[in-house]
Scaffold this motif. Structure first.
Motif, PDB file in Angstrom:
ATOM      1  N   TYR A   1     -10.528   0.437  10.422  1.00 12.36           N
ATOM      2  CA  TYR A   1      -9.312  -0.037   9.729  1.00 12.36           C
ATOM      3  C   TYR A   1      -8.852   1.092   8.826  1.00 12.36           C
ATOM      4  CZ  TYR A   1     -11.587  -0.592   5.185  1.00 12.36           C
ATOM      5  OH  TYR A   1     -12.199  -0.324   4.006  1.00 12.36           O
ATOM      6  N   GLU A   2      -7.881   0.831   7.983  1.00  9.74           N
ATOM      7  CA  GLU A   2      -7.282   1.879   7.167  1.00  9.74           C
ATOM      8  C   GLU A   2      -8.310   2.675   6.344  1.00  9.74           C
ATOM      9  OE1 GLU A   2      -4.311   2.938   7.459  1.00  9.74           O
ATOM     10  OE2 GLU A   2      -4.583   4.453   5.895  1.00  9.74           O
ATOM     11  N   GLY A   3      -9.336   1.983   5.892  1.00 11.70           N
ATOM     12  CA  GLY A   3     -10.363   2.663   5.101  1.00 11.70           C
ATOM     13  C   GLY A   3     -11.007   3.822   5.868  1.00 11.70           C
ATOM     14  N   ARG A  24      -1.485  10.639   2.658  1.00 11.18           N
ATOM     15  CA  ARG A  24      -1.458  10.344   4.086  1.00 11.18           C
ATOM     16  C   ARG A  24      -0.017  10.511   4.557  1.00 11.18           C
ATOM     17  NH1 ARG A  24      -4.441   4.788   3.056  1.00 11.18           N
ATOM     18  NH2 ARG A  24      -3.913   5.405   0.926  1.00 11.18           N
ATOM     19  N   GLY A  82      -4.644   6.933  -2.813  1.00  2.57           N
ATOM     20  CA  GLY A  82      -4.459   5.517  -2.511  1.00  2.57           C
ATOM     21  C   GLY A  82      -3.591   4.883  -3.583  1.00  2.57           C
ATOM     22  N   GLY A  83      -3.495   3.578  -3.538  1.00  3.87           N
ATOM     23  CA  GLY A  83      -2.760   2.871  -4.569  1.00  3.87           C
ATOM     24  C   GLY A  83      -1.766   1.887  -3.999  1.00  3.87           C
ATOM     25  N   HIS A  84      -1.145   1.146  -4.913  1.00  4.57           N
ATOM     26  CA  HIS A  84      -0.226   0.081  -4.517  1.00  4.57           C
ATOM     27  C   HIS A  84       1.027   0.070  -5.376  1.00  4.57           C
ATOM     28  CE1 HIS A  84      -3.902  -1.163  -2.528  1.00  4.57           C
ATOM     29  NE2 HIS A  84      -3.106  -1.783  -1.682  1.00  4.57           N
ATOM     30  N   ASP A 124      -5.097   5.062  -6.904  1.00  2.00           N
ATOM     31  CA  ASP A 124      -6.454   5.032  -6.373  1.00  2.00           C
ATOM     32  C   ASP A 124      -6.858   6.438  -5.972  1.00  2.00           C
ATOM     33  OD1 ASP A 124      -8.099   2.846  -6.365  1.00  2.00           O
ATOM     34  OD2 ASP A 124      -7.301   1.962  -4.524  1.00  2.00           O
ATOM     35  N   GLU A 181     -14.278  -1.967   1.894  1.00  2.80           N
ATOM     36  CA  GLU A 181     -14.595  -1.747   0.483  1.00  2.80           C
ATOM     37  C   GLU A 181     -15.633  -2.752  -0.032  1.00  2.80           C
ATOM     38  OE1 GLU A 181     -11.579  -1.502   1.697  1.00  2.80           O
ATOM     39  OE2 GLU A 181     -10.779   0.410   0.997  1.00  2.80           O
ATOM     40  N   ASP A 199       0.865  -1.169   0.000  1.00  5.22           N
ATOM     41  CA  ASP A 199       0.000   0.000   0.000  1.00  5.22           C
ATOM     42  C   ASP A 199       0.915   1.236   0.000  1.00  5.22           C
ATOM     43  OD1 ASP A 199      -1.890   2.081   0.798  1.00  5.22           O
ATOM     44  OD2 ASP A 199      -3.195   0.495   1.528  1.00  5.22           O
ATOM     45  N   VAL A 200       0.484   2.325  -0.652  1.00  5.37           N
ATOM     46  CA  VAL A 200       1.338   3.515  -0.752  1.00  5.37           C
ATOM     47  C   VAL A 200       1.796   4.054   0.609  1.00  5.37           C
ATOM     48  CG1 VAL A 200       0.512   4.311  -2.997  1.00  5.37           C
ATOM     49  CG2 VAL A 200      -0.743   4.979  -0.948  1.00  5.37           C
ATOM     50  N   ILE A 201       1.069   3.733   1.657  1.00  3.34           N
ATOM     51  CA  ILE A 201       1.394   4.285   2.978  1.00  3.34           C
ATOM     52  C   ILE A 201       2.515   3.539   3.701  1.00  3.34           C
ATOM     53  CG2 ILE A 201      -0.771   5.429   3.522  1.00  3.34           C
ATOM     54  CD1 ILE A 201      -1.887   2.752   4.360  1.00  3.34           C
ATOM     55  N   TRP A 239     -13.514   3.465  -4.359  1.00  2.00           N
ATOM     56  CA  TRP A 239     -12.386   3.519  -5.291  1.00  2.00           C
ATOM     57  C   TRP A 239     -12.863   3.109  -6.690  1.00  2.00           C
ATOM     58  CZ3 TRP A 239      -8.587   5.714  -2.677  1.00  2.00           C
ATOM     59  CH2 TRP A 239      -8.402   5.424  -1.324  1.00  2.00           C
TER      60      TRP A 239
HETATM   61  C1  GLC Z   1      -7.292   1.000  -1.220  1.00  2.00           C
HETATM   62  C2  GLC Z   1      -6.205   2.020  -1.477  1.00  2.00           C
HETATM   63  C3  GLC Z   1      -5.209   2.023  -0.348  1.00  2.00           C
HETATM   64  C4  GLC Z   1      -5.926   2.244   0.972  1.00  2.00           C
HETATM   65  C5  GLC Z   1      -6.983   1.172   1.166  1.00  2.00           C
HETATM   66  C6  GLC Z   1      -7.801   1.447   2.414  1.00  2.00           C
HETATM   67  O1  GLC Z   1      -6.797  -0.279  -1.342  1.00  2.00           O
HETATM   68  O2  GLC Z   1      -5.564   1.793  -2.698  1.00  2.00           O
HETATM   69  O3  GLC Z   1      -4.221   3.009  -0.537  1.00  2.00           O
HETATM   70  O4  GLC Z   1      -5.028   2.277   2.045  1.00  2.00           O
HETATM   71  O5  GLC Z   1      -7.861   1.162   0.060  1.00  2.00           O
HETATM   72  O6  GLC Z   1      -8.760   0.494   2.617  1.00  2.00           O
END
Ligand code: GLC
Length: 432
Positions: free
Chosen positions: A205-207, A388, A317-319, A156, A262, A108-110, A280
């Motif tokens: 969670y991260e979302g 982030r 977002g993104g990977h 993302d 998601e 994940d980009v973070i 997304w």
């Molecule tokens: C998506 C995004 C990612 C984010 C995640 C959160 O996968 O690409 O960057 O952290 O959603 O659920």
């Protein structure tokens, strides 16, 4: 755009918090990682690709394409959970035990800062990848102190999916502000039993960090500034959080959305249960499916996220693909990443899955724009998306945010108290 690099010296590198590593403008475009890296990326043979659950459904196809061409360098996919925090946990565990089970990591980009600072991933030679063809914001997410560690394969940006059929029937336009969104719901929802107004990713969670950050940014606030300083105890941040809190209180956000990641939200949108859904790009292809899996194919459209006084701001977002330090066959890993980031793969993947590519020109390709009309908006949203914080202790920062947002949305704390306590936790986590 160059952020200040600020390093806090701690006892162990693992415990070090590094801020502002999103510094752009590396002139180090030749061999970002020097001869030492080149030497490290050796070995040809089978490898693994470790990734979160492939909710898009095309990854195995892409890997099959590589495997057919490279019988002696087979790639085996290891699928981790859908939840970003759980993916990270398993990758961290693999790294701390120095296991060679994971080769290519779909980060994940973070997570770049943490994996790079701990030396769990190899620095990569920039000149081996078409970085000048990729959206610059995505390339920055793969860097840490101007060294390059992770190659952006998907980006993302958050989008507002809405039921165009229902809005059209009510004579309502796609909302650009939260009050327009609420007005649209007041008009459309009561006449449609089983329909709720709005959902995003609100499980803890991260979302939720993403959705909270977007709400704060879309009200003119900041979570952690480019200077690395947290700034959430503000009137703007409160307006952002209150959009979510009031949404739950009023019922515009249904209670069950507080358990949505998601996929739960996607299923609800596809079942026709939501008028608006923050999601997304990958949802587009799934919701358009005409095989009976979606009740809303042909009935929805996509708009930029709304905000307090006008369009809102998405979180980036993104990977990115990185190579584990502890893996074997790193030359195969490097070549596999080159194959995956190539324009052909990205184009096909977009066509099949609607995942956001990192390859810039695909967003302006007329045939693709015709098929995915939201591409133009999505590119703008990614270009100006808010990052982030690029910090080594990102997970702790994110957990503090999740705690605050979840508590306020559950009504166990007020927005004021949640933000006040979040500010002091973030100050603690980011202090010099
Ligand atoms: C998506 C995004 C990612 C984010 C995640 C959160 O996968 O690409 O960057 O952290 O959603 O659920």
């Amino acid at each position: 755009m160059v952020a200040q690099g600020r390093v806090v010296r701690g006892a162990a590198l693992a415990a070090t918090l590094v801020l502002g590593v999103s510094a752009c403008g590396s002139s180090d475009s030749g061999s970002g990682a020097s001869g030492q890296t080149q030497a490290a990326l050796e070995g040809v043979g089978p490898i693994t690709l470790v990734t979160g659950k492939d909710t898009s459904g095309n990854l195995q196809n892409q890997v099959n394409g590589w495997n057919q061409l490279h019988p002696d360098q087979q790639v085996k996919i290891i699928e981790l959970p859908e939840n970003a925090d759980e993916q990270r946990q398993q990758m961290v565990q693999n790294a701390t035990t120095k296991s060679d089970a994971y080769t290519v990591l779909n980060l994940d980009v973070i997570w770049t800062a943490e994996f790079a600072a701990n030396q769990w991933v190899e620095a990569l030679p920039e000149s081996e990848f078409p970085l000048d063809k990729l959206i610059p914001a995505t390339v920055e997410t793969g860097k840490y102190f101007n060294k390059f560690y992770a190659v952006p394969t998907t980006s993302d940006g958050g989008l507002l999916y809405y039921r165009k059929d229902l809005l059209d029937a009510a004579g309502v336009k796609a909302p650009t502000t939260w009050s327009e969104l609420e007005a649209a719901c007041a008009k459309v929802v009561p006449a449609n039993p089983g329909l709720s107004c709005y959902a995003g990713q609100f499980e803890k969670y991260e979302g939720l960090t993403v959705n909270f950050s977007e709400a704060v940014n879309s009200a003119g606030g900041t979570v952690v500034g480019d200077d690395g300083k947290p700034n959430v105890n503000t009137a703007e941040a409160k307006k952002g959080l209150d959009f979510l809190v009031q949404g739950v209180k009023s019922g515009e956000i249904p209670q069950k959305a507080r358990t949505f990641k998601e996929e739960e939200g996607r299923r609800a949108f596809q079942a026709g249960e939501l008028l608006f859904h923050r999601q997304w790009p990958y949802q587009y292809a799934k919701a358009e499916a005409t095989d009976g899996s979606s009740q809303v194919a042909g009935k929805f459209a996509v708009a930029p996220l709304p905000g307090l006084d006008g369009p809102g701001a998405s979180t980036l977002g993104g990977h990115n693909y990185a190579i584990s330090k502890f893996a074997k066959n790193k030359k195969s890993a490097l070549d596999f990443i080159k194959y995956m980031v190539d324009e052909k793969q990205q184009r096909e993947n977009l066509e099949k899955t609607s995942l956001a590519p990192t390859w810039s020109s695909l967003y302006d390709d007329p045939a693709l724009v015709q098929k995915f009309p939201y591409l133009t908006e999505l590119k703008k949203s990614i270009d100006k998306a808010k990052k982030r914080p690029a910090v080594v202790k990102y997970q702790e920062v994110s957990s503090a945010i999740q705690e605050a947002a979840y508590g306020a949305m559950a009504g166990t704390t007020t927005s004021e108290d949640a933000l006040k306590s979040l500010q002091s936790k973030l100050e603690e986590l980011t202090k010099q």
